[in-house]
Design an enzyme around this catalytic site. Sequence first.
Site, short mmCIF file in Angstrom:
data_model
loop_
_atom_site.label_atom_id
_atom_site.label_comp_id
_atom_site.label_asym_id
_atom_site.label_seq_id
_atom_site.Cartn_x
_atom_site.Cartn_y
_atom_site.Cartn_z
N ARG A 1 0.87 -1.17 0.00
CA ARG A 1 0.00 0.00 0.00
C ARG A 1 0.91 1.23 0.00
O ARG A 1 2.04 1.18 0.50
CB ARG A 1 -0.88 0.04 1.25
CG ARG A 1 -1.81 -1.16 1.42
CD ARG A 1 -2.57 -1.04 2.74
NE ARG A 1 -3.54 -2.13 2.92
CZ ARG A 1 -3.31 -3.23 3.62
NH1 ARG A 1 -2.13 -3.41 4.22
NH2 ARG A 1 -4.23 -4.17 3.73
N LYS B 1 -2.23 -1.99 7.96
CA LYS B 1 -3.38 -1.41 8.65
C LYS B 1 -3.44 -1.91 10.09
O LYS B 1 -3.18 -3.07 10.35
CB LYS B 1 -4.67 -1.78 7.92
CG LYS B 1 -4.85 -1.07 6.59
CD LYS B 1 -6.19 -1.42 5.97
CE LYS B 1 -6.42 -0.62 4.70
NZ LYS B 1 -7.72 -0.95 4.08
N ARG C 1 -0.13 -2.37 -6.69
CA ARG C 1 -0.47 -3.44 -5.74
C ARG C 1 -1.46 -4.42 -6.38
O ARG C 1 -1.32 -5.64 -6.25
CB ARG C 1 -1.06 -2.80 -4.48
CG ARG C 1 -1.56 -3.75 -3.40
CD ARG C 1 -1.90 -2.92 -2.16
NE ARG C 1 -2.77 -3.60 -1.23
CZ ARG C 1 -2.36 -4.41 -0.25
NH1 ARG C 1 -1.08 -4.70 -0.12
NH2 ARG C 1 -3.23 -4.96 0.59
N TYR D 1 -9.49 -8.80 -5.83
CA TYR D 1 -8.45 -8.43 -6.78
C TYR D 1 -8.45 -9.34 -8.01
O TYR D 1 -7.86 -9.01 -9.03
CB TYR D 1 -7.07 -8.53 -6.12
CG TYR D 1 -6.79 -7.42 -5.14
CD1 TYR D 1 -5.97 -6.37 -5.47
CD2 TYR D 1 -7.36 -7.44 -3.88
CE1 TYR D 1 -5.71 -5.35 -4.57
CE2 TYR D 1 -7.11 -6.44 -2.96
CZ TYR D 1 -6.28 -5.39 -3.32
OH TYR D 1 -6.03 -4.39 -2.42
#
Length: 307
Positions: free
Chosen positions: A157, A181, A256, A288
């Site tokens: 990220r 995160k 990413r 994704y």
Amino acid sequence: MHENDYFWCMSWASYLKQFQNYLRLERGLSENTIANYTFDIEKLIFYLNENNINESPIKITEETIQSFLYKLSGEVNARSQSRIISGLKSFFNFLIFEDLRNETPLELIEVPKTGRKLPDTLSTNEIDSLISAIDLSTPEGERNRAMLETLYSCGLRVSELITLKISDLFFNEGFIKVTGKGDKQRFVPISKSTEKFIAIYTSEIRNKLNIQKGFEDTLFLNRRGKQLTRAMVFTIIKDLAVKIGLKKSISPHTFRHSFATHLLENGADLRSIQLMLGHESITTTEVYMHLDRTFLAEVLNNYHPRK
């Protein structure tokens, strides 16, 4: 302000503060995520205040929530509505968890169908073209090449990229330590070629910077010796796209997304990709995987016993 109004406002502020502490200490969420949750609840508070509805978090009814969401539907798109409903559900579930309510006023409220919008994916040729367009005659050029190689080869990220530390590099072991995160850490493999570009940047460019106090361990620095901003990385990538005439809408996240897609197309399993991306749920990783049916047919033909 009327005395009842004052106590009503204090009530919401108090419970919101408790909720923030819960998200921070017990859920381990990032300050950015907590700010998003707070914003969702503050929207509801503003609506109640604007319409003189004096209902505390403990007493607020499903009808009031419905009226708030109805007004909201005329102001924001389905994706934003969905996010706000999710934030409110978390808040009221917290109140139930704390034995402050018996049920949530969002029990029967459905989340709008949004569909999943996936970002553009870059081909390996497009990634090569973007990186080749970097002007390596400037100090920033060497840094940018090392950054984009790291972004793509490690699937980071943008927030993980700009906070990457020199002490997070374990080149002897072939890994970097990434803080994602909620301050969750993971180890991600790094290629020898990306190691080489980082080594060139650190030895030839970074060593010559006047590094500011507090950024001695930050890997990628701006020309003033401080941590890069997310916006700066966005700008670098957008400018390169313009330079090579790339018509796709791209951002750091595109690298990413491409990392995950290319791994899957080349035979990597979802669980491995999930670990490298730092997703808590395999479902998030599956978002994704917008592969075409041709590739899926090849997987079936290659791996199914009844081919």
